[in-house]
Design a protein around this motif. Structure first.
Motif, PDB file in Angstrom:
ATOM      1  N   GLY A 203      -8.000  -0.124  -2.957  1.00  0.00           N
ATOM      2  CA  GLY A 203      -7.747  -1.176  -3.484  1.00  0.00           C
ATOM      3  C   GLY A 203      -6.242  -1.740  -3.398  1.00  0.00           C
ATOM      4  N   ALA A 204      -5.398  -1.101  -2.402  1.00  0.00           N
ATOM      5  CA  ALA A 204      -3.948  -1.146  -2.633  1.00  0.00           C
ATOM      6  C   ALA A 204      -3.391  -0.832  -1.108  1.00  0.00           C
ATOM      7  N   TYR A 205      -2.387  -1.865  -0.557  1.00  0.00           N
ATOM      8  CA  TYR A 205      -1.839  -1.503   0.722  1.00  0.00           C
ATOM      9  C   TYR A 205      -0.494  -0.838   0.480  1.00  0.00           C
ATOM     10  N   LEU A 206      -0.288   0.161   1.234  1.00  0.00           N
ATOM     11  CA  LEU A 206       1.128   0.707   1.115  1.00  0.00           C
ATOM     12  C   LEU A 206       1.564   0.887   2.674  1.00  0.00           C
ATOM     13  N   ARG A 207       2.937   0.599   2.677  1.00  0.00           N
ATOM     14  CA  ARG A 207       3.539   0.849   4.221  1.00  0.00           C
ATOM     15  C   ARG A 207       4.734   1.699   4.203  1.00  0.00           C
ATOM     16  N   ASN A 208       4.751   2.535   5.210  1.00  0.00           N
ATOM     17  CA  ASN A 208       5.813   3.467   5.401  1.00  0.00           C
ATOM     18  C   ASN A 208       7.058   2.681   6.044  1.00  0.00           C
ATOM     19  N   VAL A 209       7.977   2.831   5.654  1.00  0.00           N
ATOM     20  CA  VAL A 209       9.432   2.377   5.954  1.00  0.00           C
ATOM     21  C   VAL A 209       9.224   2.173   7.681  1.00  0.00           C
ATOM     22  N   PRO A 210       9.540   1.007   7.948  1.00  0.00           N
ATOM     23  CA  PRO A 210       9.713   0.704   9.590  1.00  0.00           C
ATOM     24  C   PRO A 210      11.017   1.062  10.140  1.00  0.00           C
ATOM     25  N   SER A 211      11.235   2.149  10.017  1.00  0.00           N
ATOM     26  CA  SER A 211      12.558   2.919  10.467  1.00  0.00           C
ATOM     27  C   SER A 211      12.319   4.362  11.045  1.00  0.00           C
ATOM     28  N   LEU A 212      12.433   4.890  11.836  1.00  0.00           N
ATOM     29  CA  LEU A 212      12.334   6.280  12.274  1.00  0.00           C
ATOM     30  C   LEU A 212      13.357   7.168  11.669  1.00  0.00           C
ATOM     31  N   HIS A 213      14.403   6.568  11.689  1.00  0.00           N
ATOM     32  CA  HIS A 213      15.385   7.295  10.759  1.00  0.00           C
ATOM     33  C   HIS A 213      15.167   7.741   9.155  1.00  0.00           C
ATOM     34  N   ALA A 214      15.026   6.373   8.664  1.00  0.00           N
ATOM     35  CA  ALA A 214      14.648   6.386   7.275  1.00  0.00           C
ATOM     36  C   ALA A 214      13.179   7.088   6.787  1.00  0.00           C
ATOM     37  N   TRP A 215      12.254   6.873   7.756  1.00  0.00           N
ATOM     38  CA  TRP A 215      11.000   7.667   7.586  1.00  0.00           C
ATOM     39  C   TRP A 215      11.231   9.384   7.688  1.00  0.00           C
ATOM     40  N   ARG A 216      11.874   9.689   8.778  1.00  0.00           N
ATOM     41  CA  ARG A 216      12.255  11.258   8.886  1.00  0.00           C
ATOM     42  C   ARG A 216      13.202  11.791   7.440  1.00  0.00           C
ATOM     43  N   HIS A 217      14.045  10.841   7.271  1.00  0.00           N
ATOM     44  CA  HIS A 217      14.938  11.161   5.850  1.00  0.00           C
ATOM     45  C   HIS A 217      13.886  11.417   4.738  1.00  0.00           C
ATOM     46  N   ALA A 218      13.115  10.485   4.615  1.00  0.00           N
ATOM     47  CA  ALA A 218      12.320  10.703   3.394  1.00  0.00           C
ATOM     48  C   ALA A 218      11.194  11.928   3.517  1.00  0.00           C
TER      49      ALA A 218
ATOM     50  N   LEU B 215       6.925  -0.791   0.735  1.00  0.00           N
ATOM     51  CA  LEU B 215       6.284  -1.748   0.248  1.00  0.00           C
ATOM     52  C   LEU B 215       4.902  -1.441  -0.215  1.00  0.00           C
ATOM     53  N   TRP B 216       4.376  -2.241  -1.191  1.00  0.00           N
ATOM     54  CA  TRP B 216       2.950  -1.984  -1.556  1.00  0.00           C
ATOM     55  C   TRP B 216       2.357  -3.225  -2.190  1.00  0.00           C
ATOM     56  N   ARG B 217       1.340  -3.226  -2.439  1.00  0.00           N
ATOM     57  CA  ARG B 217       0.460  -4.594  -2.968  1.00  0.00           C
ATOM     58  C   ARG B 217      -1.013  -3.897  -3.204  1.00  0.00           C
ATOM     59  N   GLU B 218      -1.179  -4.007  -4.682  1.00  0.00           N
ATOM     60  CA  GLU B 218      -2.529  -4.045  -5.345  1.00  0.00           C
ATOM     61  C   GLU B 218      -3.144  -5.155  -5.266  1.00  0.00           C
ATOM     62  N   LEU B 219      -4.477  -5.205  -4.994  1.00  0.00           N
ATOM     63  CA  LEU B 219      -5.244  -6.355  -4.724  1.00  0.00           C
ATOM     64  C   LEU B 219      -5.882  -6.526  -6.245  1.00  0.00           C
ATOM     65  N   THR B 220      -5.956  -8.211  -6.696  1.00  0.00           N
ATOM     66  CA  THR B 220      -6.388  -8.232  -7.882  1.00  0.00           C
ATOM     67  C   THR B 220      -8.019  -8.662  -7.355  1.00  0.00           C
ATOM     68  N   PRO B 221      -8.864  -8.951  -8.346  1.00  0.00           N
ATOM     69  CA  PRO B 221     -10.193  -9.479  -8.100  1.00  0.00           C
ATOM     70  C   PRO B 221     -10.281 -10.675  -7.311  1.00  0.00           C
ATOM     71  N   GLU B 222      -9.381 -11.646  -7.701  1.00  0.00           N
ATOM     72  CA  GLU B 222      -9.256 -12.857  -7.017  1.00  0.00           C
ATOM     73  C   GLU B 222      -8.805 -12.722  -5.586  1.00  0.00           C
ATOM     74  N   ASP B 223      -7.794 -11.698  -5.179  1.00  0.00           N
ATOM     75  CA  ASP B 223      -7.324 -11.308  -3.825  1.00  0.00           C
ATOM     76  C   ASP B 223      -8.651 -10.852  -2.895  1.00  0.00           C
ATOM     77  N   TYR B 224      -9.429  -9.815  -3.488  1.00  0.00           N
ATOM     78  CA  TYR B 224     -10.668  -9.253  -3.036  1.00  0.00           C
ATOM     79  C   TYR B 224     -11.543 -10.639  -2.314  1.00  0.00           C
ATOM     80  N   SER B 225     -11.792 -11.650  -3.470  1.00  0.00           N
ATOM     81  CA  SER B 225     -12.807 -12.590  -3.030  1.00  0.00           C
ATOM     82  C   SER B 225     -12.311 -13.459  -2.038  1.00  0.00           C
TER      83      SER B 225
END
Length: 480
Positions: free
Chosen positions: A358-373, A383-393
């Motif tokens: 029930g949640a979106y999670l995004r890896n950082v859109p940067s090769l350098h930042a992703w490797r560093h992490a 970034l992330w976003r958890e869906l509410t019941p209304e979002d699901y509908s």
């Protein structure tokens, strides 16, 4: 509440039927573009990524993976390979332009391996993999050894379902016969070729160079090697395109007989993708020309053994995508239309997106930042976003629209509740314009309406305040 909303819809339909008639005469295309041709989300996710905020709380990724494991649900695995040798001027994907040197691929594969191992160790194990898709960028930028090492890393950390499908996308300019044979031996059965357009003038304008005979040779090799499905990606709305020139491209595509075709509208986003400013805007087709290009291409595909799927895909009648479409089993996500969708998907690599419990999670859109992490013991999500019941509908309602080209009264009532009374007249205006047609279950999209599907979806989006009537027209339809 739900039953009272259904009664309200019935009353609104009755009143509308008694007070108005449906479309009379041909709709004015220029006026429709003026009203509905503004920017709208692509709705590969809901809420749209532009509304996601802040990195997820520490441990959120792993916690949701564990929940998926407890439910014994498989996941679709997406691996983003960001590398390209040359920047395509139309591209809106996250890419890294690199010379074809072994060091780039080796370093990338080693970090994917660490990311997968860390996920497995922290979660206890990874869910079973229902399907694997390599996207990009250009996955075949990787050498044969690197492709083998990448698959070894995945298999070492996760178990595949017995019938798991392996697929990838590639640039026809950057794939070799030996790579194709290796990929088939590794288990890949479906390949998508980024053809875009076969007209040399259009290719030159967007910095792509793959003549027809090159595509033909690759398709023949894929068939001879044993790939079950060969798919094409085409793009309309590009500089130098006309209805005549693109129809010739479609005719050549039909000669090659791909199993599926995605016909995407070009997304001109110069503020987000500054390299697109290289393109000559004066050479873009007009909004009306874009509609005619799409309609002409649709007619050619449908008259040559392909079925329309969703708002912009085509598949041969015996293809699993066409069968799923007929049974209303499609799902739309970042990986396109899926005939056998699973609820959760796991993204690996820079910019890859996961949807877990029930949640979106995004890896950082940067090769350098992703490797560093990854080097720092983290997962590198920004970034992330958890869906509410209304979002699901709302998500389910919009997914039905984009996949099945319909809005059912019951889903409409469930998702919008009391707001039905405000949205109903807007949908009925789409009816009067010839974009929607009313039926006993609700509304269905007309042939003309396929061009405006995302404008319809925007009216169902709780986060889009403006209605299409207030949207300012852009240089092309539905491009954001």
């Amino acid at each position: 509440m739900y039953h009272s909303i259904i009664i309200l819809i019935d009353r609104l339909v009755h009143n509308r039927t008694n007070s108005t008639n449906d479309v009379g005469g041909e709709p004015d295309l220029d006026e429709l573009i003026e009203r509905h041709g503004g920017p709208a989300p692509r709705y590969v996710a809901y809420p749209s990524p532009s509304l996601w905020r802040d990195p997820p709380p520490s441990g959120e990724h792993v916690r949701r993976l564990r929940t998926v494991l407890k439910k014994a649900e498989p996941v679709a695995l997406y691996v983003h390979v960001p590398f390209c040798q040359r920047l395509c001027h139309f591209c809106s994907c996250y890419t890294e332009i690199r010379r074809h040197l072994p060091a780039h691929g080796n370093d990338y594969v080693s970090h994917v391996k660490i990311e997968l191992e860390r996920l497995r160790v922290c979660a206890g194990k990874l869910p079973r993999i229902f399907s694997l898709h390599l996207g990009g960028g250009t996955p075949t930028f990787l050498s044969e050894k690197q492709l083998v090492d990448l698959l070894k890393a995945i298999r070492a950390n996760a178990e595949f379902c017995p019938s798991a499908e392996f697929s990838l996308e590639t640039n026809p300019e950057l794939v070799t016969p030996s790579q194709l044979r290796l990929l088939w031996e590794l288990g890949f059965s479906r390949i998508s070729l980024g053809v875009q357009d076969l007209n040399p003038n259009v290719q030159w304008a967007i910095n792509r160079f793959h003549p027809y005979h090159k595509i033909k040779d690759i398709v023949t090799l894929c068939r001879d090697t044993g790939f079950d499905s060969v798919n094409f990606d085409l793009v309309y709305g590009l500089p130098k395109q006309t209805m005549t020139s693109f129809s010739r491209t479609v005719e050549k595509v039909l000669e090659l007989g791909p199993d599926r075709v995605a016909l995407y509208h070009f997304a001109y986003l110069p503020n987000k993708k500054p390299h697109q400013r290289i393109l000559d805007k004066s050479a873009f087709p007009t909004p009306k020309e874009n509609i005619h290009i799409f309609q002409a291409a649709t007619a050619l595909f449908e008259s040559n053994g392909y079925e329309s799927v969703g708002m912009d895909h085509f598949a041969k009648t015996d293809d699993p995508l066409a069968r799923a479409s007929r049974k209303h089993r499609l799902k739309r996500s970042f990986m396109g239309y899926e005939p056998n969708p699973v609820p959760n998907f796991l993204g690996v690599g820079p910019s890859a997106i996961s949807f877990l419990d029930g949640a979106y999670l995004r890896n950082v859109p940067s090769l350098h930042a992703w490797r560093h992490a990854i080097d720092g013991g983290r997962f590198g999500q920004d970034l992330w976003r958890e869906l509410t019941p209304e979002d699901y509908s709302r998500h389910n309602l919009i997914n039905d629209l984009l996949c099945n080209l319909e809005i059912r009264n019951r889903s409409f009532a469930r998702a919008l509740g009391p707001q039905v009374q405000r949205i109903f007249p807007i949908l009925e205006e789409f009816v009067s314009e010839g974009i929607l047609r009313r039926n006993r279950k609700g509304w269905e999209v007309t042939k003309l309406g396929r061009t405006f599907v995302r404008a319809i979806a925007k009216t169902l989006d709780a986060y889009q305040i403006e209605t299409p009537k207030k949207t300012q027209p852009l240089s092309s339809v539905n491009q954001a």
